[in-house]
Write a protein that holds these residues in place. Structure first.
Motif, PDB file in Angstrom:
ATOM      1  N   LYS A   2      -3.868  21.145  34.738  1.00  0.00           N
ATOM      2  CA  LYS A   2      -5.050  20.347  35.072  1.00  0.00           C
ATOM      3  C   LYS A   2      -4.595  19.038  35.699  1.00  0.00           C
ATOM      4  O   LYS A   2      -3.454  18.623  35.531  1.00  0.00           O
ATOM      5  N   LYS A   3      -5.528  18.387  36.392  1.00  0.00           N
ATOM      6  CA  LYS A   3      -5.244  17.116  37.046  1.00  0.00           C
ATOM      7  C   LYS A   3      -6.355  16.126  36.721  1.00  0.00           C
ATOM      8  O   LYS A   3      -7.526  16.507  36.616  1.00  0.00           O
ATOM      9  N   ILE A   4      -5.964  14.870  36.583  1.00  0.00           N
ATOM     10  CA  ILE A   4      -6.916  13.788  36.351  1.00  0.00           C
ATOM     11  C   ILE A   4      -6.249  12.490  36.788  1.00  0.00           C
ATOM     12  O   ILE A   4      -5.023  12.402  36.842  1.00  0.00           O
ATOM     13  N   GLU A  58      -0.741  15.308  36.142  1.00  0.00           N
ATOM     14  CA  GLU A  58      -0.846  16.751  36.005  1.00  0.00           C
ATOM     15  C   GLU A  58      -0.425  17.046  34.577  1.00  0.00           C
ATOM     16  O   GLU A  58       0.580  16.511  34.105  1.00  0.00           O
ATOM     17  N   TYR A  59      -1.217  17.874  33.891  1.00  0.00           N
ATOM     18  CA  TYR A  59      -0.897  18.144  32.492  1.00  0.00           C
ATOM     19  C   TYR A  59      -1.197  19.588  32.133  1.00  0.00           C
ATOM     20  O   TYR A  59      -1.993  20.264  32.781  1.00  0.00           O
ATOM     21  N   ASP A  60      -0.517  20.043  31.092  1.00  0.00           N
ATOM     22  CA  ASP A  60      -0.697  21.391  30.574  1.00  0.00           C
ATOM     23  C   ASP A  60      -1.760  21.326  29.488  1.00  0.00           C
ATOM     24  O   ASP A  60      -1.506  20.818  28.394  1.00  0.00           O
ATOM     25  N   GLU A  61      -2.954  21.814  29.794  1.00  0.00           N
ATOM     26  CA  GLU A  61      -4.070  21.696  28.855  1.00  0.00           C
ATOM     27  C   GLU A  61      -3.866  22.504  27.578  1.00  0.00           C
ATOM     28  O   GLU A  61      -4.551  22.269  26.579  1.00  0.00           O
ATOM     29  N   LEU A  66      -7.763  17.862  27.324  1.00  0.00           N
ATOM     30  CA  LEU A  66      -8.365  16.672  27.920  1.00  0.00           C
ATOM     31  C   LEU A  66      -8.706  15.621  26.868  1.00  0.00           C
ATOM     32  O   LEU A  66      -8.457  14.431  27.069  1.00  0.00           O
ATOM     33  N   TYR A  99     -12.211  12.208  37.523  1.00  0.00           N
ATOM     34  CA  TYR A  99     -12.028  13.649  37.360  1.00  0.00           C
ATOM     35  C   TYR A  99     -12.074  14.358  38.705  1.00  0.00           C
ATOM     36  O   TYR A  99     -12.654  13.874  39.678  1.00  0.00           O
ATOM     37  N   ASP A 101     -12.316  18.062  38.443  1.00  0.00           N
ATOM     38  CA  ASP A 101     -13.092  19.239  38.058  1.00  0.00           C
ATOM     39  C   ASP A 101     -14.416  18.779  37.465  1.00  0.00           C
ATOM     40  O   ASP A 101     -14.438  18.077  36.450  1.00  0.00           O
ATOM     41  N   GLU A 103     -16.447  20.234  35.722  1.00  0.00           N
ATOM     42  CA  GLU A 103     -16.591  20.656  34.324  1.00  0.00           C
ATOM     43  C   GLU A 103     -16.019  19.627  33.346  1.00  0.00           C
ATOM     44  O   GLU A 103     -16.411  19.586  32.189  1.00  0.00           O
ATOM     45  N   ASP A 104     -15.109  18.769  33.810  1.00  0.00           N
ATOM     46  CA  ASP A 104     -14.523  17.748  32.938  1.00  0.00           C
ATOM     47  C   ASP A 104     -15.472  16.581  32.684  1.00  0.00           C
ATOM     48  O   ASP A 104     -15.341  15.883  31.684  1.00  0.00           O
TER      49      ASP A 104
END
Length: 171
Positions: A2-4, A58-61, A66, A99, A101, A103-104
């Motif tokens: 994911k990215k934020i 960038e992170y591994d959800e 989140l 954000y 996405d 959805e976030d």
């Protein structure tokens, strides 16, 4: 993955802190959501571009959901201060969650709502869809690694041992 993009005052400390968080895959300091194109640090510091100093993550959800990313942000900022963190002040130092996405957005807004009772003043963290992000100059990337005695308003001891990883390289 994911990215934020997160803003919490000067991007040097935000990047350095998140590089140490288990589940973060990449970081990058930069400028988010202003009104001009291809902005520079000097231009951002005028306060006229509308950009905020921010950190792209960038992170591994699966490792770092989140909500945990947001917990870390709120741990290192005062979400009730407008355009100020530590010794830095100006619109470029505002706090924000940007954000990518859609959805976030609901999860971010719910997180902030859940935090409201923890503070006596209103939470002023900006929540917006990321419009644009420009990499900061190379000088600013991994700044605190290059300049260990550089200024930083973030207390790195707030990161618990079980949450730590070896710092990741910039994206």
């Amino acid at each position: 993955m994911k990215k934020i993009v997160l803003a919490g005052g000067c991007f040097w400390g935000v990047e350095a802190y998140f590089k140490r968080v288990r589940g973060i895959l990449a970081t990058k300091s930069g400028y988010a959501n202003g009104i001009t194109e291809e902005v520079t640090y000097k231009e951002v510091c005028t306060g006229k571009t509308g950009h905020v100093e921010a950190c792209f993550l960038e992170y591994d959800e699966k490792i770092l959901p989140l909500r945990m990313v947001l917990n870390h942000l709120f741990r290192i900022i005062d979400p009730t201060l407008l355009n100020k963190q530590g010794g830095d002040s100006g619109t470029q130092y505002r706090t924000g969650i940007y954000y990518m996405d859609l959805e976030d957005r609901e999860a971010i807004e719910q997180y902030i709502e859940d935090q409201r009772n923890s503070y006596s003043n209103p939470i002023v963290v900006e929540v917006e869809k990321l419009d644009k992000f420009y990499d900061a100059e190379e000088f600013h990337q991994e700044y605190l690694e290059k300049n260990p005695s550089g200024y930083c308003h973030i207390n790195f001891s707030l990161l618990k041992d079980k949450e730590r990883q070896e710092p990741v390289r910039k994206k």
